[in-house]
Each structure stands twice: as structure tokens, then as C-alpha cells.
Scaffold this motif. Structure first.
Motif, PDB file in Angstrom:
ATOM      1  N   SER A 149      -7.589  -7.715 -12.719  1.00  0.00           N
ATOM      2  CA  SER A 149      -8.579  -7.714 -11.642  1.00  0.00           C
ATOM      3  C   SER A 149      -9.997  -7.955 -12.147  1.00  0.00           C
ATOM      4  O   SER A 149     -10.919  -8.066 -11.341  1.00  0.00           O
ATOM      5  N   GLY A 150     -10.186  -8.021 -13.479  1.00  0.00           N
ATOM      6  CA  GLY A 150     -11.501  -8.354 -14.000  1.00  0.00           C
ATOM      7  C   GLY A 150     -12.198  -7.248 -14.763  1.00  0.00           C
ATOM      8  O   GLY A 150     -13.284  -7.474 -15.306  1.00  0.00           O
ATOM      9  N   LEU A 151     -11.620  -6.055 -14.832  1.00  0.00           N
ATOM     10  CA  LEU A 151     -12.255  -4.975 -15.576  1.00  0.00           C
ATOM     11  C   LEU A 151     -12.122  -5.217 -17.070  1.00  0.00           C
ATOM     12  O   LEU A 151     -11.096  -5.714 -17.543  1.00  0.00           O
ATOM     13  N   ARG A 152     -13.162  -4.851 -17.806  1.00  0.00           N
ATOM     14  CA  ARG A 152     -13.069  -4.945 -19.257  1.00  0.00           C
ATOM     15  C   ARG A 152     -12.170  -3.834 -19.800  1.00  0.00           C
ATOM     16  O   ARG A 152     -11.874  -2.872 -19.114  1.00  0.00           O
ATOM     17  N   ASP A 153     -11.770  -3.978 -21.055  1.00  0.00           N
ATOM     18  CA  ASP A 153     -10.771  -3.079 -21.647  1.00  0.00           C
ATOM     19  C   ASP A 153     -11.193  -1.616 -21.544  1.00  0.00           C
ATOM     20  O   ASP A 153     -10.435  -0.751 -21.108  1.00  0.00           O
ATOM     21  N   GLY A 154     -12.447  -1.310 -21.923  1.00  0.00           N
ATOM     22  CA  GLY A 154     -12.889   0.083 -21.887  1.00  0.00           C
ATOM     23  C   GLY A 154     -12.925   0.645 -20.481  1.00  0.00           C
ATOM     24  O   GLY A 154     -12.495   1.785 -20.238  1.00  0.00           O
ATOM     25  N   SER A 155     -13.412  -0.117 -19.528  1.00  0.00           N
ATOM     26  CA  SER A 155     -13.475   0.348 -18.141  1.00  0.00           C
ATOM     27  C   SER A 155     -12.075   0.549 -17.576  1.00  0.00           C
ATOM     28  O   SER A 155     -11.835   1.505 -16.822  1.00  0.00           O
ATOM     29  N   ALA A 156     -11.140  -0.333 -17.923  1.00  0.00           N
ATOM     30  CA  ALA A 156      -9.776  -0.197 -17.421  1.00  0.00           C
ATOM     31  C   ALA A 156      -9.140   1.092 -17.926  1.00  0.00           C
ATOM     32  O   ALA A 156      -8.476   1.815 -17.164  1.00  0.00           O
ATOM     33  N   GLU A 157      -9.349   1.419 -19.201  1.00  0.00           N
ATOM     34  CA  GLU A 157      -8.780   2.658 -19.736  1.00  0.00           C
ATOM     35  C   GLU A 157      -9.395   3.885 -19.068  1.00  0.00           C
ATOM     36  O   GLU A 157      -8.699   4.873 -18.800  1.00  0.00           O
ATOM     37  N   ASP A 158     -10.691   3.836 -18.784  1.00  0.00           N
ATOM     38  CA  ASP A 158     -11.339   4.961 -18.099  1.00  0.00           C
ATOM     39  C   ASP A 158     -10.742   5.177 -16.717  1.00  0.00           C
ATOM     40  O   ASP A 158     -10.500   6.318 -16.299  1.00  0.00           O
ATOM     41  N   VAL A 194      -7.735   4.308 -15.716  1.00  0.00           N
ATOM     42  CA  VAL A 194      -6.359   4.809 -15.874  1.00  0.00           C
ATOM     43  C   VAL A 194      -6.365   6.316 -16.115  1.00  0.00           C
ATOM     44  O   VAL A 194      -5.594   7.066 -15.498  1.00  0.00           O
ATOM     45  N   GLN A 195      -7.237   6.795 -17.014  1.00  0.00           N
ATOM     46  CA  GLN A 195      -7.328   8.229 -17.276  1.00  0.00           C
ATOM     47  C   GLN A 195      -7.719   8.989 -16.006  1.00  0.00           C
ATOM     48  O   GLN A 195      -7.160  10.054 -15.704  1.00  0.00           O
ATOM     49  N   ASP A 196      -8.660   8.425 -15.256  1.00  0.00           N
ATOM     50  CA  ASP A 196      -9.109   9.066 -14.017  1.00  0.00           C
ATOM     51  C   ASP A 196      -7.971   9.146 -13.009  1.00  0.00           C
ATOM     52  O   ASP A 196      -7.777  10.167 -12.329  1.00  0.00           O
ATOM     53  N   HIS A 250      -3.859  16.702 -10.588  1.00  0.00           N
ATOM     54  CA  HIS A 250      -4.577  17.683  -9.769  1.00  0.00           C
ATOM     55  C   HIS A 250      -4.255  17.559  -8.277  1.00  0.00           C
ATOM     56  O   HIS A 250      -4.401  18.537  -7.539  1.00  0.00           O
ATOM     57  N   LYS A 251      -3.841  16.378  -7.825  1.00  0.00           N
ATOM     58  CA  LYS A 251      -3.595  16.178  -6.399  1.00  0.00           C
ATOM     59  C   LYS A 251      -2.113  15.996  -6.086  1.00  0.00           C
ATOM     60  O   LYS A 251      -1.762  15.515  -5.006  1.00  0.00           O
ATOM     61  N   ALA A 252      -1.261  16.379  -6.998  1.00  0.00           N
ATOM     62  CA  ALA A 252       0.174  16.208  -6.767  1.00  0.00           C
ATOM     63  C   ALA A 252       0.648  16.960  -5.534  1.00  0.00           C
ATOM     64  O   ALA A 252       1.643  16.576  -4.912  1.00  0.00           O
ATOM     65  N   ALA A 253      -0.061  18.024  -5.157  1.00  0.00           N
ATOM     66  CA  ALA A 253       0.338  18.793  -3.970  1.00  0.00           C
ATOM     67  C   ALA A 253       0.277  17.952  -2.702  1.00  0.00           C
ATOM     68  O   ALA A 253       0.903  18.291  -1.691  1.00  0.00           O
ATOM     69  N   GLN A 254      -0.469  16.852  -2.732  1.00  0.00           N
ATOM     70  CA  GLN A 254      -0.594  16.002  -1.553  1.00  0.00           C
ATOM     71  C   GLN A 254       0.539  14.977  -1.449  1.00  0.00           C
ATOM     72  O   GLN A 254       0.647  14.276  -0.452  1.00  0.00           O
ATOM     73  N   PHE A 255       1.375  14.894  -2.468  1.00  0.00           N
ATOM     74  CA  PHE A 255       2.441  13.897  -2.445  1.00  0.00           C
ATOM     75  C   PHE A 255       3.535  14.305  -1.473  1.00  0.00           C
ATOM     76  O   PHE A 255       4.049  15.421  -1.509  1.00  0.00           O
ATOM     77  N   ASP A 256       3.899  13.372  -0.590  1.00  0.00           N
ATOM     78  CA  ASP A 256       4.964  13.598   0.383  1.00  0.00           C
ATOM     79  C   ASP A 256       5.975  12.473   0.233  1.00  0.00           C
ATOM     80  O   ASP A 256       5.701  11.323   0.587  1.00  0.00           O
ATOM     81  N   PRO A 257       7.167  12.752  -0.312  1.00  0.00           N
ATOM     82  CA  PRO A 257       8.154  11.685  -0.523  1.00  0.00           C
ATOM     83  C   PRO A 257       8.655  11.070   0.766  1.00  0.00           C
ATOM     84  O   PRO A 257       9.256   9.998   0.744  1.00  0.00           O
ATOM     85  N   HIS A 258       8.441  11.748   1.911  1.00  0.00           N
ATOM     86  CA  HIS A 258       8.860  11.182   3.185  1.00  0.00           C
ATOM     87  C   HIS A 258       7.930  10.057   3.629  1.00  0.00           C
ATOM     88  O   HIS A 258       8.306   9.231   4.465  1.00  0.00           O
ATOM     89  N   GLY A 269      -1.836   3.650  -4.892  1.00  0.00           N
ATOM     90  CA  GLY A 269      -2.865   3.853  -3.873  1.00  0.00           C
ATOM     91  C   GLY A 269      -4.081   4.579  -4.432  1.00  0.00           C
ATOM     92  O   GLY A 269      -5.227   4.247  -4.116  1.00  0.00           O
ATOM     93  N   ILE A 270      -3.840   5.586  -5.279  1.00  0.00           N
ATOM     94  CA  ILE A 270      -4.957   6.272  -5.938  1.00  0.00           C
ATOM     95  C   ILE A 270      -5.727   5.295  -6.815  1.00  0.00           C
ATOM     96  O   ILE A 270      -6.969   5.282  -6.828  1.00  0.00           O
ATOM     97  N   ALA A 271      -5.011   4.449  -7.554  1.00  0.00           N
ATOM     98  CA  ALA A 271      -5.677   3.474  -8.424  1.00  0.00           C
ATOM     99  C   ALA A 271      -6.516   2.495  -7.618  1.00  0.00           C
ATOM    100  O   ALA A 271      -7.630   2.141  -8.014  1.00  0.00           O
ATOM    101  N   ARG A 272      -5.992   2.060  -6.503  1.00  0.00           N
ATOM    102  CA  ARG A 272      -6.755   1.129  -5.661  1.00  0.00           C
ATOM    103  C   ARG A 272      -8.044   1.771  -5.157  1.00  0.00           C
ATOM    104  O   ARG A 272      -9.121   1.159  -5.174  1.00  0.00           O
TER     105      ARG A 272
END
Length: 220
Positions: free
Chosen positions: A79-88, A90-92, A99-107, A117-120
Motif C-alpha cells: 500500500s506504500g508504507l515504508r518498512d519501518g512504518s509498516a512494522e510499527d 503491525v505491532q500496533d 487488548h480488544k479480543a473481548a470485542q471479537f464475535d465469531p458469529h 479490519g483493525i489493520a485497515r
């Protein structure tokens, strides 16, 4: 002999929430609190995400990290991010998964759809925070207005051209004006004058030859 035993009560204690290691090794998948009929339909990734949600399972989180981190980085680099920004990013994203796994609903979505979706959203937030680039100052362009010498030269050329045209036959001069000053196609000149196309082309060719000769004789 009877001995009265007082009930033993364990002291309440609290356990701090574990912080997931960056890349834990694989282990047996933990059981998750989902209905059996639903569990059979879940992917292994969704099972791991539910284990993180319900059990704070660090091993399950490690498997999610190992699977999604390289794929997210490759997507961000495309998508155009440089290597360092992409790794940041991903970590985020992976910290947000923990921390937000409680919001996951498999249904509603599987693990891949939820995490991507979080990455987007993180990518959109990063684009909004990026300061707008300031436009570069336009270099000062040189003046395009002709100076006095250029104006005089243009006037002399116009006078020479008018004098040369005046020495042509009226037919040749008319054909040249129509073709070069009015930019009328040869075929259209033929239609307008009623003359054959070959005659029009001949007049233009002869007129140009005569015009060059007259300009050479007029020019100092």
C-alpha cells in the motif's frame, strides 16, 4: 476422639493480566467457551482468537502473531508504507488484537476479517495523522514579454512577408492565405473555390517557391 476443624478459607488473591510475548512457541490449543455446534464450524485462527478472548491464552496469541504479522506487513508495504512504518503498524494492530479480543464475535466475522479490519482502520488513522505536504515554491519564471529589439524584428519580418505576398499572383497569394493563415484544408479550399484539388495544391506549391525567392531578395 472427635476434633472440631474450623473451615479453612483461602486468601483472596489477584493475578495480573499477562503481557503477551512477541513470538511464543506453539503449544496445544486451549479449550474455548463456545457452543459445540459453533466450535466445529470455526477455523483454527478463530479458535485461537477466542482462546485469547476468554482465557487470555498467550500461546494462542503467539500463533495468531506468527500467522498475521508477516501478511499484514506485506499488505502494508504494497500500500506504500515504508518498512519501518509498516512494522510499527503491525505491532500496533497485534497489540490491539490482544487488548480488544473481548470485542471479537465469531458469529459476525472470522478471525481474519476482524484482524484485517483493525489493520485497515489503523492505516486510515495513520493517513489522517500524516501532515499535508507543503507545496514547493514555484521558481520565478523569466519574463516572456519581448523586448524592444524583438518587437522591431517581428515588425520587420511582417513587413517583408507582406511585401513578398504582394509580388505573387492573386491566385497564389489567396491560396497561401487560405492554407496557412486561415488553416483551411486543401480539400476545403477546393470545395470553396470550385477548382480541382490538384490546381489548389499546385498554386500553393508555386506560391511557396515564389514567396521564398521574394523574401530572400527583400531581406537585408
Amino acid at each position: 476422639m472427635q476434633t472440631d476443624l474450623a473451615p479453612v478459607r483461602s486468601k483472596p488473591h489477584t493475578v495480573a493480566e499477562p503481557v503477551p510475548p512477541p513470538r511464543p512457541g506453539c503449544a496445544q490449543r486451549a479449550a474455548v467457551s463456545v457452543e459445540p455446534s459453533v466450535t466445529k464450524e470455526l477455523s483454527d485462527l478463530s479458535r485461537d482468537l477466542i482462546a485469547v478472548r476468554d482465557l487470555r491464552d498467550r500461546e494462542a496469541f503467539g500463533r495468531l502473531f506468527d500467522y498475521f504479522a508477516p501478511r499484514l506487513k506485506a499488505q502494508l508495504l504494497r500500500s506504500g508504507l515504508r518498512d519501518g512504518s509498516a512494522e510499527d503498524v503491525v505491532q500496533d494492530v497485534m497489540l490491539a488484537v490482544w487488548h480488544k479480543a473481548a470485542q471479537f464475535d465469531p458469529h459476525r466475522a472470522d478471525a481474519a476479517g476482524w484482524i484485517y479490519g483493525i489493520a485497515r482502520n489503523r492505516r486510515i488513522d495513520l493517513a489522517r495523522r500524516k501532515p499535508l505536504s507543503q507545496p514547493e515554491e514555484m521558481p520565478e519564471l523569466p519574463s516572456v514579454e519581448p523586448d524592444a529589439g524583438q518587437v522591431l524584428a517581428l515588425q520587420q519580418e511582417a513587413e517583408h512577408l507582406a511585401a513578398a505576398l504582394a509580388r505573387l499572383t492573386p491566385e497564389q497569394a489567396e491560396a497561401l492565405r487560405a492554407a496557412y493563415f486561415d488553416e483551411i484544408p486543401h480539400s476545403r479550399i477546393s470545395e470553396m473555390t470550385g477548382l480541382p484539388l490538384g490546381t489548389i495544391k499546385s498554386r500553393i506549391r508555386l506560391g511557396l517557391d515564389r514567396l521564398r525567392h521574394e523574401l530572400r531578395s527583400i531581406a537585408p
